[in-house]
Enzyme design. Sequence first.
Site, PDB file in Angstrom:
ATOM      1  CB  CYS A  51      30.830 -24.562  77.631  1.00 38.37           C
ATOM      2  SG  CYS A  51      30.063 -24.449  76.023  1.00 38.37           S
TER       3      CYS A  51
ATOM      4  CB  ALA B 286      23.622 -27.950  70.127  1.00 36.00           C
ATOM      5  CB  THR B 287      22.763 -26.831  75.529  1.00 41.60           C
ATOM      6  OG1 THR B 287      24.155 -26.547  75.350  1.00 41.60           O
ATOM      7  CG2 THR B 287      22.523 -27.237  76.976  1.00 41.60           C
TER       8      THR B 287
ATOM      9  CB  THR C 163       5.718 -18.347  70.927  1.00 38.30           C
ATOM     10  OG1 THR C 163       4.490 -18.345  71.659  1.00 38.30           O
ATOM     11  CG2 THR C 163       5.540 -17.546  69.646  1.00 38.30           C
TER      12      THR C 163
ATOM     13  CB  SER D  44      24.187 -25.338  67.403  1.00 43.66           C
ATOM     14  OG  SER D  44      24.353 -23.993  67.754  1.00 43.66           O
ATOM     15  CB  ALA D  45      21.316 -21.454  64.300  1.00 47.37           C
ATOM     16  CG  HIS D  46      25.889 -20.358  68.264  1.00 47.96           C
ATOM     17  ND1 HIS D  46      27.181 -20.176  68.702  1.00 47.96           N
ATOM     18  CD2 HIS D  46      25.370 -21.316  69.050  1.00 47.96           C
ATOM     19  CE1 HIS D  46      27.420 -21.005  69.713  1.00 47.96           C
ATOM     20  NE2 HIS D  46      26.332 -21.706  69.936  1.00 47.96           N
TER      21      HIS D  46
ATOM     22  CD  GLN E  54      32.096 -27.215  67.248  1.00 39.95           C
ATOM     23  OE1 GLN E  54      32.477 -26.704  66.203  1.00 39.95           O
ATOM     24  NE2 GLN E  54      32.013 -26.534  68.363  1.00 39.95           N
TER      25      GLN E  54
END
Length: 404
Positions: free
Chosen positions: A328, A75-76, A243, A203-205, A183
Amino acid sequence: MKLPIYLDYAATTPVDPRVAEKMMQCMTMDGIFGNPASRSHRYGWQAEEAVDIARNQIAELINADPREIVFTSGATESDNLAIKGVAHFYQKKGKHIITSKTEHKAVLDTCRQLEREGYEVTYLQPEANGLIPVAMIEAAMREDTLLVSIMQVNNEIGVIQDIDAIGELCRSRKIVFHVDAAQSAGKMPIDVQKTKVDLMSISAHKMYGPKGIGALYVSRKPRIRLEAAMHGGGHERGMRSGTLATHQIVGFGEAAAIAKTDMDSDNERIRRLRDKLWNGINHIEETYINGDMEQRHCGSLNVSFNFVEGESLMMALKDLAVSSGSACTSASLEPSYVLRALGLNDEMAHSSIRFSIGRFTTDEEIEHAIETITESIGNLREMSPLWEMFKDGIDLDSVQWAHH
């Protein structure tokens, strides 16, 4: 029950075992390990197909066209690509950007960089409940405003902004609208066809997928153009070369698919556990919740315990993995800039703890957390001279402290 208890799901989530299993199938010689851009053999075709399936799964989660999904490292990067990409591409239209003081650092620092390049940024101050009224955004708009960037769910206090109304306003004024949905994606329903969003960071995490992979939704109707930040092989329709990491993308896709099917049942359970936690600790004197309680993501609770220092409370709560502020910035001992923007004084901002609950949190863990918090706060306040003065009825704001 495993200690410490993980109550920091807003910082990151563990990878769902179903996701990890899918990822393992895309790494070794007997799996789908090829380069998705290799067009001349089956290894490449299989990898490309796996990426296409995942792209579809992520698009379905937010009701987008798969061609509108651009993969990034998280996301960043999505925030950077969206904000800088729009600012640079449309700079002839104007150089004014609107955002809020409670955005994630990935948005705020990107805006600061653009200010150094000659752009002008308006940082809106939210109300005391963390919400930003649409009228405030409208009042800040100018002829040369080219972008509005507002997050959907705040990472520290969990409040939900009204992106439907903001989207309508931006579309009516022909201003690009970017939403940081790190979020919210996978945790609450999102429909980019209904909500007039032009760009959305995912974001995936944060949704039980792997770290290091994210996406940027880039609207095709109306078509949004971006100036690329990463140049190379022209991957992702020229917007983000490099890639594609098949195993991460497949994990992201699986996490999105699970989030879509399990969202209602997950949220019902998470909301129940959050309410149980709040009901278990809100009897503690001088305990305040930060942010609006109604417009709030169900897994998030940001609480200030007056007369207790946040860092000492974190040490006392060694059985609980919680945070003060966002992951962060939690290494700095500065009070949370989000809570300061809500109008909290330094002491209250310093005494706040963020609890975030997720898919693998249990009833037993919440019960243990309630006991630990209640006991720790009692112990810390017993040692606090300020608490003693407060209990004696002394108005601490009126005390003249001597400077030595």
